[in-house]
Motif scaffolding. Structure first.
Motif, PDB file in Angstrom:
ATOM      1  N   ALA A  94       1.721   8.296  12.696  1.00  0.00           N
ATOM      2  CA  ALA A  94       0.707   7.232  12.662  1.00  0.00           C
ATOM      3  C   ALA A  94       1.188   6.025  13.478  1.00  0.00           C
ATOM      4  O   ALA A  94       0.398   5.414  14.209  1.00  0.00           O
ATOM      5  CB  ALA A  94       0.412   6.840  11.227  1.00  0.00           C
ATOM      6  N   ARG A 101      -0.767  18.481   6.588  1.00  0.00           N
ATOM      7  CA  ARG A 101      -0.784  17.025   6.674  1.00  0.00           C
ATOM      8  C   ARG A 101      -0.665  16.581   8.133  1.00  0.00           C
ATOM      9  O   ARG A 101      -1.452  15.762   8.614  1.00  0.00           O
ATOM     10  CB  ARG A 101       0.375  16.481   5.851  1.00  0.00           C
ATOM     11  N   ALA A 128      -2.688   5.157   7.428  1.00  0.00           N
ATOM     12  CA  ALA A 128      -1.841   6.360   7.337  1.00  0.00           C
ATOM     13  C   ALA A 128      -0.378   5.965   7.157  1.00  0.00           C
ATOM     14  O   ALA A 128       0.365   6.612   6.403  1.00  0.00           O
ATOM     15  CB  ALA A 128      -2.019   7.221   8.585  1.00  0.00           C
ATOM     16  N   LEU A 179      -6.752  17.668   6.043  1.00  0.00           N
ATOM     17  CA  LEU A 179      -5.891  16.774   5.244  1.00  0.00           C
ATOM     18  C   LEU A 179      -6.147  16.953   3.741  1.00  0.00           C
ATOM     19  O   LEU A 179      -5.241  16.775   2.916  1.00  0.00           O
ATOM     20  CB  LEU A 179      -6.164  15.316   5.622  1.00  0.00           C
ATOM     21  N   LEU A 233      -6.288  11.301  14.386  1.00  0.00           N
ATOM     22  CA  LEU A 233      -5.816  10.203  15.231  1.00  0.00           C
ATOM     23  C   LEU A 233      -6.081  10.453  16.717  1.00  0.00           C
ATOM     24  O   LEU A 233      -6.473   9.542  17.453  1.00  0.00           O
ATOM     25  CB  LEU A 233      -4.332   9.944  14.978  1.00  0.00           C
ATOM     26  N   MET A 260       4.623  11.545   8.523  1.00  0.00           N
ATOM     27  CA  MET A 260       3.290  10.941   8.628  1.00  0.00           C
ATOM     28  C   MET A 260       3.408   9.501   9.145  1.00  0.00           C
ATOM     29  O   MET A 260       2.619   9.064   9.997  1.00  0.00           O
ATOM     30  CB  MET A 260       2.651  10.939   7.240  1.00  0.00           C
ATOM     31  N   PRO A 270      -4.593   4.379  11.692  1.00  0.00           N
ATOM     32  CA  PRO A 270      -3.132   4.595  11.713  1.00  0.00           C
ATOM     33  C   PRO A 270      -2.404   3.668  10.732  1.00  0.00           C
ATOM     34  O   PRO A 270      -1.446   4.089  10.078  1.00  0.00           O
ATOM     35  CB  PRO A 270      -2.726   4.276  13.155  1.00  0.00           C
ATOM     36  N   LEU A 296      -3.763  15.092  10.342  1.00  0.00           N
ATOM     37  CA  LEU A 296      -3.611  13.705  10.788  1.00  0.00           C
ATOM     38  C   LEU A 296      -3.665  13.623  12.315  1.00  0.00           C
ATOM     39  O   LEU A 296      -4.291  12.722  12.884  1.00  0.00           O
ATOM     40  CB  LEU A 296      -2.289  13.127  10.272  1.00  0.00           C
TER      41      LEU A 296
END
Lengths: 366, 280
Positions: A312, A251, A296, A232, A259, A308, A293, A255
């Motif tokens: 998330a 990204r 995010a 990231l 997650l 994103m 999340p 992510l």
């Protein structure tokens, strides 16, 4: 915000930016037609013709230089071409693997090595040729992925031929190769393959620093969380001023790693490497499973990164469902449990719609 | 950018391959760290080589004795002191991640003899306890003596040179990279177990294939015509060298003459009972 030259297309545009410009022109034309039909705005004939001419020239230029899709039908066809290119690349890569496996036992060691070294170089040369010959990048993307697969085959089979101790550094070499292909031709798929290899290499490094075999290092979710955070950070450290579509790959991959690893350790806290007892680990990761999340989503809204926000939000909902299951499934009447799940889904939809509106508001140019 | 990208990609391919091949050359330079003769008992043709006709390559599987060998009756594990040297801090109720280490394996030596003797005593004891059993104990011992691997883990550590000084016979002791796990064998009692070798199969180059190809083809035909999957007596022996990085390579392979009287468990005899008891 970069200024857009309205008289001619920017010579430094990338293909996705060129496509966005073509989309804006199409939207402007549709809206102007609607306004004229409603009698809200009627441009003088002369001005209207000048705008039409300007947009026609711009679209011709964009189509010529970037092969953008001007019509909706063309766009659908492009998506189809992209899917076919991905499937074709996967099938071709598989065929290269199986072809080599079928015949390599009949070759002497020097011949095996020569073929393995030459294969990625030849495929990369063909990628260059395809990129020069067609502007869409579809064939270049296909051949780029085949070159990547040939390089994976190359190092894997050399390891097998010479009985080499497996090393995570092969993943670094593959990651760099995927990036080279991606940045040379502006291709997202080889970059995605490269970033996945980078994630594996980074997670392996975390464990090997403490004496673990690198394969075992991949069995600990915290290692993937750290690797995801590092990925990231790549676009933060190395700014992508021109290739925004490539920045997105870092990204999303970073992510996803963070997650997914959080979800994994929240479900199976025994896999954690933190020196805490099981109950504390559970509490820690259940809380982080919601907080990260949520953070995010906030960051995505702030920076106007729709993908994103959606990723998330999906993990947030999965985490929420998993917790409901842990807390209530055993003692609650099943009809009530599923009623709560259903109502939560309705609530999640409402929140997602609000997020969508918030994103749209933030995207709207001031 | 495209030309620069092309050059960078080609340079990366060249560099990565050069690094791999230089590592191979370095491993094989000079006198090998160990040169050892193994038989089919220790270097087996894998199941896949006989069944998968789409893969023409052949790797021999390196077999060594681990905890689950011979019906769960294992040779000695690595002592607690060795585990501590490797960085383990065993504690009750806490699972520690495995560690990479240099592992010493002894071929057909004292550790193997001790293990066989121990197992023999156990079998005699079991026979004394149940003299009229329908399922006489010890079938696993017979199989172990005819076809079991005689490579036994005897030591491990971080310092390869120190291990080699402790076990100087290069024709009997291998010092190879492996993975060590700590296991709680009894409450509060820990020992080390080599759960994997970093290189656990050895590729057969084309020049050494003829003797083995013959066996693979014969094995394929035998499996088509017979239900038995047991072949007990070793059919070949191989000389294997281990280099500076502990990476092996095959030096030679030769067929062994067939035994005059096939041992129990061979293709012409009924298959032995499985190691954990009678099949019924």
């Amino acid at each position: 915000m970069r200024k857009i030259d309205t008289n001619m297309t920017d010579p430094l545009l990338s293909k996705p930016e060129a496509q966005r410009r073509a989309d804006r022109i199409a939207a402007f034309r549709a809206e102007l037609a609607a306004l004229e039909a409603g009698g809200v705005l009627v441009l003088p004939q002369e001005q209207r013709a000048a705008v039409e001419r300007h947009h026609d020239t711009a679209l011709r230029d964009l189509a010529e230089r970037f092969d953008v899709d001007v019509e909706e039908g063309e766009k659908r066809l492009s998506v189809g071409m992209w899917v076919a290119s991905f499937l074709g690349a996967t099938a071709l890569a598989l065929s290269v693997f199986l072809f080599f496996q079928r015949f390599w036992g009949l070759l002497t060691t020097p011949s095996q090595v020569a073929i393995l070294v030459a294969a990625p170089a030849v495929a990369f040369g063909l990628t260059e040729l395809a990129a020069r010959r067609e502007r869409t990048g579809t064939f270049a993307s296909l051949l780029g992925l085949v070159a990547f697969a040939c390089f994976v085959l190359d190092l894997t089979m050399l390891g097998r031929i010479f009985n080499i101790v497996p090393s995570a550094n092969a993943f670094l070499a593959w990651a760099l190769f995927g990036m080279v292909i991606a940045y040379a031709y502006g291709l997202r798929l080889p970059l995605a393959a490269g970033v996945i290899c980078l994630l594996i290499w980074l997670a392996a490094q975390v464990g090997t620093l403490s004496g673990l075999p690198w394969e075992s290092s991949l069995e600990y979710p915290e290692h993937h969380i750290l690797a995801g955070l590092a990925v990231l950070a790549v676009p933060v450290v190395f700014k992508h001023r021109r290739r925004l579509e490539l920045e997105r790959v870092y990204r999303l991959a970073g992510l996803f790693a963070v997650l997914a690893a959080l979800l994994w350790v929240a479900e199976s806290p025994r896999d954690s490497r933190l020196p805490l007892d099981l109950e504390n680990l559970k509490v820690l990761y259940h809380v982080l499973g919601f907080l990260v999340p949520a953070a995010a989503i906030a960051a995505g809204l702030w920076r106007r990164w729709g993908d994103m926000v959606y990723m998330a939000a999906t993990f947030f909902v999965i985490h929420l469902y998993a917790r409901f299951f842990d807390w209530w499934f055993d003692w609650m009447p099943k009809y009530l449990f599923f009623l709560i799940l259903g109502l939560t889904a309705v609530g999640a939809l409402a929140v997602l719609m609000r997020l969508r509106r918030a994103l749209a508001t933030r995207r709207r140019p001031s | 950018m495209k030309l620069r990208g092309l050059l960078a990609g080609l340079a990366l391919i060249a560099l990565a391959n050069a690094a791999v091949l230089a590592g191979v050359a370095w491993n094989r330079r000079g006198e090998p760290d160990a040169t050892i003769t193994l038989t089919e008992r220790e270097l087996q043709i894998p199941w896949g080589a006989v069944n998968d006709e789409d893969d023409t390559g052949l790797d021999l599987q390196l077999e060594w004795n681990v905890r689950w060998s011979a019906g769960g009756r294992a040779p000695e594990g690595l002592p607690l002191a060795t585990l501590r040297e490797l960085g383990f801090e065993p504690r009750v109720g806490r699972k520690e991640p495995p560690r990479t280490a240099w592992v010493v394996m002894e071929m057909d030596g004292e550790a193997w003899q001790r293990w066989v003797a121990k197992r023999r005593r156990q079998v005699e004891e079991e026979r004394r306890k149940e003299p009229d059993s329908d399922c006489p104990p010890g079938s696993d011992l017979e199989q172990m003596l005819v076809s079991g691997s005689r490579l036994v883990v005897v030591d491990a550590g971080r310092d390869r040179e120190a291990l080699r000084r402790r076990h100087p016979d290069r024709s009997r002791y291998l010092v190879v990279p492996g993975t060590v796990d700590a296991r709680e064998v009894r409450p509060g009692v820990f020992e080390g177990l080599v759960s994997d070798l970093r290189v656990n199969s050895i590729h057969v180059p084309l020049r050494l294939r003829p003797a083995l190809d013959e066996l693979v083809t014969a094995e394929r035909m035998r499996r088509e015509t017979s239900n038995s999957a047991y072949v007990d007596s070793p059919r070949y022996r191989a000389t294997v060298a281990f280099g500076r990085r502990g990476e092996p390579w095959l030096v030679s392979v030769e067929k062994l003459p067939a035994p005059v009287n096939p041992p129990a468990g061979s293709a012409s005899a009924p298959p032995p009972a499985p190691p954990d008891g009678c099949s019924g």
